[in-house]
Write an enzyme that holds these catalytic residues in place. Structure first.
Site, PDB file in Angstrom:
ATOM      1  CB  CYS A 114      -0.943  -0.087   1.206  1.00 57.51           C
ATOM      2  SG  CYS A 114      -2.192   1.198   1.367  1.00 57.51           S
ATOM      3  CG  ASP A 161      -6.069  -1.394  -6.217  1.00 51.06           C
ATOM      4  OD1 ASP A 161      -6.844  -0.478  -5.878  1.00 51.06           O
ATOM      5  OD2 ASP A 161      -4.965  -1.591  -5.686  1.00 51.06           O
ATOM      6  CG  HIS A 189      -5.627  -1.285  -2.388  1.00 51.26           C
ATOM      7  ND1 HIS A 189      -4.578  -0.819  -3.138  1.00 51.26           N
ATOM      8  CD2 HIS A 189      -5.374  -0.895  -1.113  1.00 51.26           C
ATOM      9  CE1 HIS A 189      -3.727  -0.167  -2.351  1.00 51.26           C
ATOM     10  NE2 HIS A 189      -4.193  -0.207  -1.113  1.00 51.26           N
TER      11      HIS A 189
END
Length: 220
Positions: A114, A161, A189
């Site tokens: 991330c 995502d 994600h």
């Protein structure tokens, strides 16, 4: 175990350390926007079991110490707010301190998820401390895709995502033909985080297998 490090500007911060002290391979493991929480310690443990010495710096300590967030919407908002208080330069100072905390005999790599995925990319482009860098679903990579990596890089993205469109992934491919990029059909994600609703065990396992092979090739 938790340790304390000091960055080049004098900032003192905590980090999670694991793995053998005499390891020949070391990893800086970079947090998501949720702090060095139970998931990040799980990642540290996983790589420590593979024989890596690992250090995961608490980057949020520059804004607030001891932050460990979950994955609810309010946690996301708090994490984003904390991230916004920390400059990219400060982040890299903490990354360098974490790299220096790895065993001197260890070949060093960096892996992040991330927010940490973007930072791992910067570890390749803005630091000379690493021999390999791996980024998982780093949303800021596309915006800095023109930077020049100083070590081999492997990137992972979920094709579903919603925060990182495939057009961004293709832009990275075009700008960085030498970077190894893997995409995962249907993956969202955070697909490699066992605490998220988007967790995909099969994709996570495949990504980890590819990561370990990449690190084995470049760190020895």
């Amino acid at each position: 175990m938790q340790i304390e490090l000091t960055a080049s500007d004098g900032h003192r911060f905590s980090a999670w350390q694991d793995g053998p002290a005499d390891a020949t391979r070391g990893l800086v493991i970079v947090q998501e926007i949720f702090g060095v929480n139970s998931h990040m310690r799980h990642v540290c443990d996983s790589y420590a079991r593979q024989g890596f010495a690992v250090v995961s710096p608490a980057l949020f300590d520059r804004a607030e110490r001891g932050v460990e967030l979950g994955y609810k919407p309010e946690d996301v908002q708090r994490g984003l707010a904390l991230r916004g208080q920390i400059s990219d330069d400060a982040v890299m100072r903490d990354i360098e301190a974490a790299a220096a905390a790895l065993p001197a005999s260890a070949a060093r790599g960096i892996i992040g998820y991330c927010w940490g995925g973007t930072i791992a990319w910067w570890g390749a482009t803005r630091s000379g401390s690493f021999k390999a860098a791996i980024g998982y679903y780093g949303g800021g990579i596309a915006g800095t895709r023109g930077e020049t990596p100083r070590c081999p890089v492997q990137l992972h993205f979920g094709e579903a995502d919603t925060g990182i469109p495939q057009s961004d992934v293709e832009a990275i491919r075009a700008a960085q033909p030498g970077v190894e990029i893997h995409t995962y059909p249907g993956a969202q994600h955070g697909f490699s985080c066992e605490e998220r609703g988007s967790y995909s065990p099969a994709d996570s396992a495949l990504a980890e297998q590819r990561s370990l092979a990449f690190l084995g090739k470049h760190l020895g």
